[in-house]
Structures are given as structure tokens and as C-alpha cells.
Design an enzyme around this catalytic site. Structure first.
Site, PDB file in Angstrom:
ATOM      1  N   HIS A   1       7.976  -2.058   2.105  1.00 21.71           N
ATOM      2  CA  HIS A   1       6.667  -1.685   1.576  1.00 21.71           C
ATOM      3  C   HIS A   1       6.652  -0.192   1.283  1.00 21.71           C
ATOM      4  CE1 HIS A   1       2.456  -2.130   0.781  1.00 21.71           C
ATOM      5  NE2 HIS A   1       2.140  -1.198   1.676  1.00 21.71           N
TER       6      HIS A   1
ATOM      7  N   ASP B   1       4.129   2.484  -0.190  1.00 21.53           N
ATOM      8  CA  ASP B   1       2.813   2.834  -0.717  1.00 21.53           C
ATOM      9  C   ASP B   1       2.986   3.764  -1.909  1.00 21.53           C
ATOM     10  OD1 ASP B   1       1.086   1.439   1.052  1.00 21.53           O
ATOM     11  OD2 ASP B   1       1.562   2.872   2.624  1.00 21.53           O
TER      12      ASP B   1
ATOM     13  N   ASP C   1      -0.723  -5.665   2.320  1.00 17.94           N
ATOM     14  CA  ASP C   1      -1.344  -4.537   3.015  1.00 17.94           C
ATOM     15  C   ASP C   1      -2.698  -4.127   2.455  1.00 17.94           C
ATOM     16  OD1 ASP C   1      -1.378  -2.490   4.963  1.00 17.94           O
ATOM     17  OD2 ASP C   1      -0.617  -1.033   3.535  1.00 17.94           O
TER      18      ASP C   1
ATOM     19  N   HIS D   1      -3.701   0.477  -3.239  1.00 17.69           N
ATOM     20  CA  HIS D   1      -4.577   0.246  -2.089  1.00 17.69           C
ATOM     21  C   HIS D   1      -4.674   1.395  -1.092  1.00 17.69           C
ATOM     22  CE1 HIS D   1      -0.723  -1.589  -0.491  1.00 17.69           C
ATOM     23  NE2 HIS D   1      -1.038  -0.770   0.489  1.00 17.69           N
TER      24      HIS D   1
END
Length: 1013
Positions: free
Chosen positions: A262, A264, A374, A579
């Protein structure tokens, strides 16, 4: 038998930590290291290679915050290492063990090819298995000295979140840069011990398997020569082999492992750093794929692939090769992993369109699932939009963070607002950064809610949030857990394969209806208000630019539809819906840049719209209505004077004074337009809003009551608003001034100014216009509070059983009571342009142009009546991770709409967010499309993305009931098709008398492709 478990466990722990782990590398020689500090922002490899380097010694501080230091490392593999596995081992001075929020580096060969990255849990770079030894090694290492924003566990305010405030003192001390021999037998012994010990401690005390492992470990330690770990490692492994070979139980749970990292797209680092994170992580992943044939890696976010393609062509080529080999699985089919609540309906459609197209174009892969582990809750519009984009499954993990209620399912059918269902999985391992630890395996089995129905779950494995990804250690754990007694079985496989098997074994899985509400991170509907406003206005400006560009392309000879510019601008907006950007949970640097990007997007879209309108001809003043509803309202001319105009939906009309049924009368602080009468009290609140049509008072108490709450959540300041915020507050009831500022017959206005707190001011112009019951509150705040939230309350005299809040392509209803813990947990919720409350026969709406968070509550008055209160969350003041979040100027408008049906509210939501445009244009073309029939709402009008000249129209049913109508075109129509979101034909649509009949179920989304004659 005596219980000696404590002695044995402690023995194993010490031998492992102090003898075995340090022996993994058998011999080392140091690199010769030189360094060059790049000035300012990161530079290209070519610039770094040409720089002048100076000698650099270990244990030397390096790296100012957000800086880039290049290290040249040279060494020679000793001849006596011939035939052994040689690695470079680099420790930049790592802090803790999280790879994503500290020093990281990408190692390049001398010719510029990226080789592999290093981080705290992945410090090696493979060199060779040299046949003769003596190999010369020459690396250029790009090291990023990113500050550890999390080092105080989000408990302290830090200036490190922006290079403008972070200072220049070095953050790290370089620890190690060596060539080393990997002792593969010791390496594997290390993993054998870890896996067995972790399995053992998570087995129940009464299980014979636990004690079998315990005593095998004790015997293994007897076989270990503490003075010659390398020489005795094989013998130790022989002792452990029998307990590692015992197969899993026939009924053991199966965990499908999917490699994951993951990343971001921005969070505790800016976008520019994410571009480098992708190259580092993806280099590691492709290197791991070369080493492990059974490795499969799932990766979402087309935007990140594009960054690698544009900036790291060598890494891009390795990804393409891994996709061909089946080891790399593009997933998610979205441009970024967007927030799950705040993007508009058309924006989520474009996330899916642009993401899926990228993977089809560059890899020949059509992704089949939405991958959003997430995001902070998920709109009930997702099932329909996901299916319309060609998806079969949906994955999330974040709901495991719920503060109050445990979500009851892990594998289920998720039903959206229109009735569409999509097969959904929520991994019981409760993380998207799994490493196959004993604790995780035990938790996955204990948690799994579908026991007896299904027998498998998914575990995304690899270090993430800031990237890093899977490591060889995690892969080795997976191999040992593939078929091991006492553990669930682990199989590495593509997520499509997992979902196909899970659905086949459990086709009648339970159904969850409506939104997936996260009982945490509720403040993300409000934090960083300017970022949210930039998104909302960008979405509407894109709609406007596409509509008028389509109109000009159809009617203005020589006008060229701006395909490339609109594509680029959409992708900019989609990126900032990530997000941790749109929710307002990133560092200051991210939001500073986001605001600047939104300003650039606004400027460019304004130019595109003006160009399209101008192409229709000049010489007269016209009013342009981008809304899908006919409008009769007051508009300000270019000179600033008010005028009352009537304009068709998606069309234009001359600026000619029409006459409203009644004008506005202003008497002191009372505004009356024949539809409603508004009384402003001395304290600046509304003392009365009387609906003259319904002959009833709208308010149950003071209207537009501004309340300032203390807002210090238990944790995660920018993310959370905890229920106790309601207990301390100040009502702002002492205005600096209340004055009438307009008595125009078309527009009456009262201005209220307040000063409060730590030097904050708020000026609100309360406006009532001729011909409309809508009351606007044009708001200008100069905000200087800390750890506060400002809310605006409208207590209305209706007994509402539920509130309705607009979401993407429809609305959701939420109870106004708190009978259960599930309802009580929804004390702060999200909505888009409006919130509606009503009782049979009468409703009231609160509309906004840029905020999302709100709460709705209900009380019974002494007179027996019920007051339902809608409160908008206007602005917050968290200090972590951005100490200056939301400080400064905010301008926005919200409105009260008395006597409103849902359809009235939908129309006014569009009107407030899409102001009428007054421009010099003589052309008077028919609207590109118009609709006969209520409830069929046009969301987007554009030219087809393939350049064919076809017109694409996206419609939806907006009221929550069935709708029928006829779509008519302002151009000769040759044919029509119903398509998916990607504009691919599904079936032909009927064309009757020049129009397309449309029949929609509640909240159905329909995309039509219209072929011109």
C-alpha cells in the site's frame, strides 16, 4: 511432565536474537563511500552522476528534512567469496521498523538502471554468486531523508510536515554500507525458528501440537553450537524438520496470500516523494519476483503506474514483464485509491474509467475488482458503479477499525442504493500489511465470521502505507505455512482466483444493504475545508466545461473539442481525491500544493468554458445554465446588478428581464418574497422562517445558530471527531453588527458580523431572492482557532423519522433516533450537496456548496411537537499532522430550503453548486440534450472519448422512485446505444420520434451513446 515452557521459550528467544540473527551474514567488507547533497528538490540520475562527490565515513550525520543525498559506493568482491551469495547491505540509520516514513534509498547501477531499494526491513541488494570473485561493484544510491512524522505516535505537533518549516539539521546517522556473504543455511534457520515459535505461542495450552513444537525447539537448541552457528545450522534444521513437515488439518482454514504494498499517493509525504516511493517499492517487487516463481503481487492505482512509466522506464519495463509472467496483478481499476465518501458520482465513474482503461491499454488486462483497503468508509453507490465498470468483486479492510460495533461479515454480498449487489470480502486478518506472523494467522482464523459457510479468506501481505512491499522473509514464511499442522494453510494466488473460489463455495453469502460506514475518522468529512472546496468546485467546473465544449463542438464550425486538456484536468482532480488528500489527513505540504493545484485547475477550466461559449458567437449577452433543471432565478449581471431570468436545463437564454410573481420586501431585519418570510433576530440568528405557502413556521428554535465546540479527539486529530466534543461549546450570540445591506426588490439581504475566540471573525450575508424560497448564507470566515469545530444549526419543526443525505447518483436515509449502538455511532455523517428532513406532506432541506460533514438529531418540545435539527460542520482546527490546518480565510455558501420535496432539493443542490453564467454570446443553440419527464436527471454531457464525435450522456434517477421520460437532442440523432461506464456498447437503445425513451428504476445510472446524423 514438568512444565518447562518458560525456560525453553526464553532460551530460544535469546539464542535466536543474540546468536542466530547476527550470523546471517558470514563475512563483510566495507564499501568506499562518497556523498553529494542535492540542492533543493530531487534531481535526475544524469545530474547526480555528473556531480562532485566527497568522501563520507560511517557514523556521520546526513540528510536534512526532505532532502536528497546521493552516495557513490565502490567495492570489490573478495576472491575467496567465489561461488557464494554476495549482497550489499546498507543501513542509512533507520529508525524503528516502518519502511515508509523515514530514510529510504534507491540503488542504481553505474549506467543509471535502478537495481533495488533499501529500507529498514529490506536492507540488502543482491550482487552475484561470483564464480571467481573479484567483481567490481559501483553503485549510485539516491537516499531520501524524509522526516519521521509518526515518531511521537501522533501525540505532538511537529513542523516537519512542510519543507518550509522543517529546518535543515541532519536527521539520520549512516550506520553501514558493506559487501557481505549471506549464509543461506542460517538465513533459513532464522525463518524456521520464527515460524515455529510464533505458531507455538498462539496455540492453546492444552493442544499437544504446542508442546510437540516446544520440545522440538529445546532439542534444536541442544544441537546449536553457539561458537559455530554457521557450522551447526544444518544440524539444527534437521531437528526441526519433522515438526515443519507435519501437514495441516484437512479442515484448516485457507488464507490466500496476495503480495501488496500500500503506497499512499500522499500522506506524511508530498506527491513528489510518492513518485520516488513507487520506483523504490516496484524495484523491490520485481526483484523478488525474479527470486520466487510462486510470488504474485497485486497493485492498484493507475496514477502510480503512470508516474513510473514517465520517470523510471527501466522499472516500467520490469513491471510489464512481470505482468506477462503472471506475477504482477493490476487490481482496483481506479486512477487512485480514492476516498470512499467524498468524491462526486461522476468523479467515481471517472476514477473507474481512467483506471481500467490504463490497465487495458498498457497491459491488456481488464481488472475485475475494486481494491480499496484503506479508505474511510464506502458510499452505497459503489456496488452499481463498480458493476457498470465491469467489476465482479469489491475488497476493503478498513471497517475493522470500527470504534463501536464489530462488522458482522467477512464475505458477503453488498447491496447498493439501486439494488445492485457485488461480491465483497473484508479480510479477517485485519490488516493490508500482513507478514504471516503467528499472531496474524491466529487472528484471521478466530475473526472469520463465515465459519460453516466459507472456509477461505484473503491476506494482502507486505509492508505498506509508505510502500516497501513484500520481502523474501515474508515469502519464506508463506512457504513454511503452506501446509503446516496447527496453522491455516497459506496459498499465494491472484485475487481474482480467490474471489472466484470464495464465491463458488459460498454463493448464498449474507447481504449487507447500504453504506459501509466507518465508525471512526468522521472528521475527514470536514478537515482541510479548502481542499474539499477545491474538489467540489473542480467537479462542477469540469461538468460545465464538458457541456459547453460539447455544445460548441456541435454548433460552432471550426471549434475543436479539448480532449487532451479535459483528460489531463480530470486526472489532476482524481489524483487529489486520494484517501489522505481529500479527507484532509495529510501534512501541510500536501494541502498547500493541493490548494495551488485546484487554483490552476479552476483557471484552466474557466478558460476552456469561456472559449467554448465564445465560439458560439458574440454580440449579445446570454445566460448559461449548466444545471439539469430549468431555472427561474435572480442572477447578477456583469455590472453586478441583479436580474431575474428564465433559462432551460443544459441550455442558455438571452439576458432579458423576466418578472417574478412577487418581489422582495425588506422591512428592518424582515425579508418577505411572498413565498417565505425571514426574521433576523438582534443576535443575528433567525428568529422565524415562516412558509407563506404552507402557512407554517419552519423553525423549532433559533435558526443558523453558530456553535463553537472544543474538539480534541482521543487520537488521530485530523481524522477523528469523538462524541464528547458535544459536551463543551460556546454559542455565538453576540454579533459585532447586524445590518440590512440590500433592499433591492429582487434581492434582500442582512449582514451579520461576529468576532470570537482567538481573533476569528465570521461575516454572513443572509439573502432572500425574488421567486425562490431558498435562503442563502454567504459566509466569510477568518479562522484562527485551535482544536475547535464550528457548526451551523437549523432546528426545524418537523417530526422526521430519518434524514436523507445526497450521495453519488442518489441519496441515503439514516434514522434520526439512536435505538441501537449502530445508529448512535453515526453521530457525524457525510453528505454531498444537501440534507433533507421531512414528515409526510412537508420537508426542509439544508444545502451547501462545499462542506460534507453534518449531524442530525431529534428532540420533543414541551408543547409536544418535535424539532429535528440539522447541523452542518463548517470548519475544524486540528493540529496533527498539519499544525496550521484550516487557519485563515474561508468563503462558502449554505442555504435553507423550506417546503422542499426531494426533487426540489435535488434541483436546488445543482443550482447552488452551478451558478448561472453570464457571457457575451449571440448563438442560441438548442440544449445538447433535454429530458421530458420528472426524476430523470442528466449528470454528464460530453463527446465520446474515442474521438468518434458521438455524444455521451450519463443519466440517473434522482428521487428514489421509478422514472420515465424521453431524452431529446439538440442535434439530428441517427442512433443510440446503452453502454457501460467505459462507453462500450451493451445494447441498442430505441429511438422514437427523434428521442430516446428512458425508463429507470430507483437510483439507476444509465450511460447513453448518441450517434449524430
Amino acid at each position: 511432565m514438568h512444565d518447562e515452557s518458560r525456560r525453553i521459550e526464553e532460551r530460544v528467544q535469546r539464542a535466536h536474537d543474540q546468536r542466530i540473527k547476527p550470523a546471517i551474514y558470514a563475512a563483510t567488507v566495507p564499501f568506499e563511500v562518497e556523498a553529494w547533497q542535492a540542492p533543493g528538490e530531487p534531481v535526475s540520475f544524469e545530474e547526480a552522476a555528473a556531480a562532485r562527490y566527497t568522501p563520507f565515513a560511517m557514523d556521520t550525520p546526513w540528510g536534512p528534512p526532505w532532502g536528497t543525498t546521493w552516495f557513490r559506493m565502490r567495492g570489490r568482491v573478495p576472491a575467496e567469496w567465489a561461488g557464494r551469495r554476495v549482497e550489499a547491505v546498507i543501513d542509512l540509520g533507520f529508525v524503528g521498523d516502518w519502511p515508509g516514513n523515514q530514510a529510504e534509498a534507491l540503488v542504481h547501477l553505474a549506467d543509471g538502471r535502478p537495481l533495488k531499494a533499501v529500507n529498514p526491513l529490506n536492507q540488502y541488494v543482491p550482487v552475484a554468486n561470483p564464480a571467481d570473485g573479484g567483481e567490481e561493484i559501483d553503485y549510485l544510491v539516491e537516499a531520501a531523508s524524509n522526516p519521521d512524522i509518526l515518531k511521537d505516535n501522533f501525540s505532538k505537533v511537529t513542523p516537519m510536515g512542510d519543507k518550509l518549516t522543517a529546518g535543515s539539521a541532519p536527521l539520520y546517522t549512516f550506520q553501514r554500507a558493506d559487501l557481505a556473504v549471506l549464509d543461506e543455511e542460517v538465513f533459513h534457520l532464522d525463518l524456521d525458528l520464527q515460524v515455529l515459535r510464533e505458531l507455538m505461542v498462539h496455540l492453546p495450552e492444552h493442544e499437544p501440537r504446542r508442546h510437540e513444537i516446544l520440545h522440538a525447539l529445546d532439542r534444536a537448541m541442544d544441537a546449536l553450537d553457539l561458537d559455530d552457528v554457521s557450522g551447526s545450522a544444518a544440524a539444527v534444521r534437521e531437528v526441526l524438520a519433522p515438526v515443519l513437515a507435519k501437514p495441516a488439518n484437512a479442515s484448516a482454514h485457507t488464507i490466500s496470500g496476495v503480495g501488496h504494498a500500500h503506497i499512499d499517493s500522499a500522506w506524511l509525504w508530498p506527491i513528489r516523494e510518492t513518485k520516488r516511493k513507487t520506483s523504490r517499492t516496484f524495484s523491490n517487487v520485481t526483484a523478488l519476483a525474479d527470486e520466487y516463481d510462486d510470488f504474485i503481487f497485486a497493485c492498484s492505482q493507475a496514477q502510480q503506474y503512470e508516474w513510473v512509466r514517465d520517470n523510471y522506464p527501466h522499472v516500467w519495463a520490469r513491471i510489464q514483464e512481470s505482468v506477462k509472467k503472471g506475477q504482477w496483478a493490476p487490481v482496483g481499476g481506479m486512477w487512485v485509491e480514492a476516498d470512499g465518501n467524498l468524491p462526486g458520482g461522476e468523479a467515481i465513474a471517472r476514477q473507474l474509467i481512467h483506471g481500467k482503461r490504463f490497465f487495458i491499454e498498457h497491459f491488456g488486462v481488464e481488472t475485475k475488482g475494486v481494491w480499496l483497503p484503506d479508505s474511510f468508509g464506502y458510499t452505497a453507490a459503489y456496488p452499481q458503479l463498480a458493476k457498470l465498470a465491469g467489476n465482479d468483486w469489491f475488497l476493503t479492510q478498513k471497517i475493522s477499525w470500527n470504534q463501536t460495533n464489530k462488522f458482522p461479515h467477512h464475505t458477503f454480498w453488498w447491496e447498493g442504493i439501486d439494488g445492485t449487489r457485488i461480491f465483497t470480502h473484508f479480510p479477517p486478518v485485519d490488516t493490508y500489511n500482513a507478514r504471516f506472523s503467528g499472531e496474524e494467522m491466529d487472528r484471521a482464523v478466530r475473526n472469520y465470521s463465515e465459519k460453516g459457510g466459507g472456509q477461505r479468506s484473503l491476506a494482502p501481505f507486505g509492508w505498506g502505507d509508505g510502500g516497501g512491499g513484500p520481502t523474501r522473509e515474508i515469502m519464506e514464511r508463506a512457504r513454511r505455512l503452506a501446509n503446516l499442522e496447527g496453522s491455516p494453510k497459506v496459498v499465494i494466488e491472484h485475487p481474482d482466483d480467490f474471489f472466484a473460489q470464495a464465491r463458488a463455495e459460498y454463493p448464498d453469502a449474507p447481504v449487507w444493504v447500504g453504506e459501509l460506514y466507518l465508525e471512526l475518522h468522521r472528521a475527514t468529512y470536514t478537515s482541510q475545508a479548502r481542499t474539499k472546496q477545491g474538489n467540489r468546485r473542480s467537479e462542477h467546473r469540469l461538468r460545465e466545461a464538458e457541456l459547453w465544449a460539447t455544445t460548441a463542438a456541435l454548433h460552432a464550425p471550426g471549434y475543436a473539442y479539448p480532449y487532451e486538456k479535459l483528460d489531463r484536468l480530470w486526472k489532476t482532480v482524481l489524483l487529489h481525491q486520494f484517501h489522505d488528500i481529500l479527507p484532509g489527513s495529510s501534512i501541510a505540504w500536501v494541502h498547500r500544493e493541493a490548494e495551488a493545484e485546484y487554483a490552476r485547475v479552476a483557471e484552466e477550466l474557466e478558460a476552456l468554458t469561456a472559449e467554448a461559449v465564445a465560439a458560439l458567437g458574440a454580440g449579445a449577452t446570454r445566460v448559461f445554465n449548466t444545471s439539469p433543471f430549468d431555472r427561474a432565478e435572480v442572477v447578477r449581471t456583469s455590472e453586478g446588478a441583479p436580474a431575474y431570468v428564465e433559462v432551460p436545463a443544459n441550455g442558455s437564454a438571452p439576458l432579458a428581464d423576466a418578472r417574478p410573481a412577487q418581489f422582495v420586501r425588506t422591512e428592518g431585519r424582515v425579508l418577505d418574497n411572498g413565498l417565505v418570510r425571514v426574521e433576523v433576530a438582534e443576535d443575528g440568528t433567525l428568529s422565524s422562517v415562516y412558509d407563506l405557502r404552507a402557512r407554517r413556521e419552519v423553525l423549532g428554535d433559533k435558526g443558523n445558530l453558530l456553535r463553537l465546540h472544543t474538539d480534541l479527539p482521543n487520537y488521530w486529530d485530523a481524522w477523528d471527531i469523538d462524541k464528547h466534543y458535544k459536551n463543551r461549546y460556546t454559542d455565538l450570540l453576540e454579533p459585532t453588527s447586524v445590518e440590512v445591506v440590500s433592499e433591492d426588490p429582487l434581492l434582500g439581504a442582512v449582514r451579520v458580523t461576529r468576532s470570537f475566540g482567538k481573533g476569528s471573525t465570521i461575516t454572513q450575508t443572509i439573502t432572500l431572492r425574488a421567486g425562490s424560497p431558498r435562503i442563502d448564507f454567504e459566509t466569510d470566515i477568518d479562522w484562527h482557532e485551535a482544536e475547535k469545530i464550528l457548526k451551523a444549526a437549523f432546528p426545524v419543526d418537523v417530526r422526521a423519522a430519518h434524514s436523507s443525505a445526497e450521495i453519488q447518483f442518489g441519496h441515503v436515509q439514516r434514522p434520526t433516533h439512536t435505538n441501537t449502538s449502530w445508529e448512535a455511532a453515526r453521530f457525524e455523517v457525510s453528505g454531498h450537496r444537501w440534507v433533507h428532513v421531512g414528515e409526510p406532506g412537508y420537508g426542509v432541506a439544508v444545502i451547501n456548496d462545499s462542506t460534507y460533514g453534518h449531524d442530525v438529531s431529534r428532540t420533543v418540545r414541551e408543547d409536544g411537537g418535535t424539532t429535528t435539527t440539522v447541523r452542518l460542520s463548517l470548519v475544524r482546527a486540528p493540529r496533527i499532522p498539519d499544525p496550521e490546518a484550516d487557519q485563515g480565510r474561508h468563503r462558502f455558501t449554505y442555504s435553507l430550503l423550506p417546503g422542499a420535496s426531494i426533487q426540489d432539493t435535488v434541483a436546488e443542490g445543482y443550482s447552488l453548486n452551478l451558478p448561472l453564467r453570464v457571457a457575451d454570446a449571440s448563438g442560441a443553440p438548442e440544449p445538447v440534450v433535454s429530458v421530458d419527464g420528472d426524476g430523470v436527471t442528466v449528470e454528464a454531457v460530453k463527446l465520446a472519448d474515442d474521438g468518434s464525435g458521438d455524444v455521451v450522456v450519463r443519466l440517473y434517477e434522482s428521487g428514489g422512485g421509478r422514472a420515465q421520460g424521453v431524452l431529446r437532442t439538440g442535434f439530428p440523432l441517427a442512433g443510440a446505444q446503452i453502454t457501460d461506464l467505459l462507453e462500450r456498447p451493451l445494447e441498442d437503445a430505441a429511438v422514437e420520434e427523434g428521442g430516446v425513451p428512458v425508463s429507470l428504476r430507483p437510483f439507476q445510472v444509465l450511460t447513453l451513446r448518441l450517434r449524430r446524423s
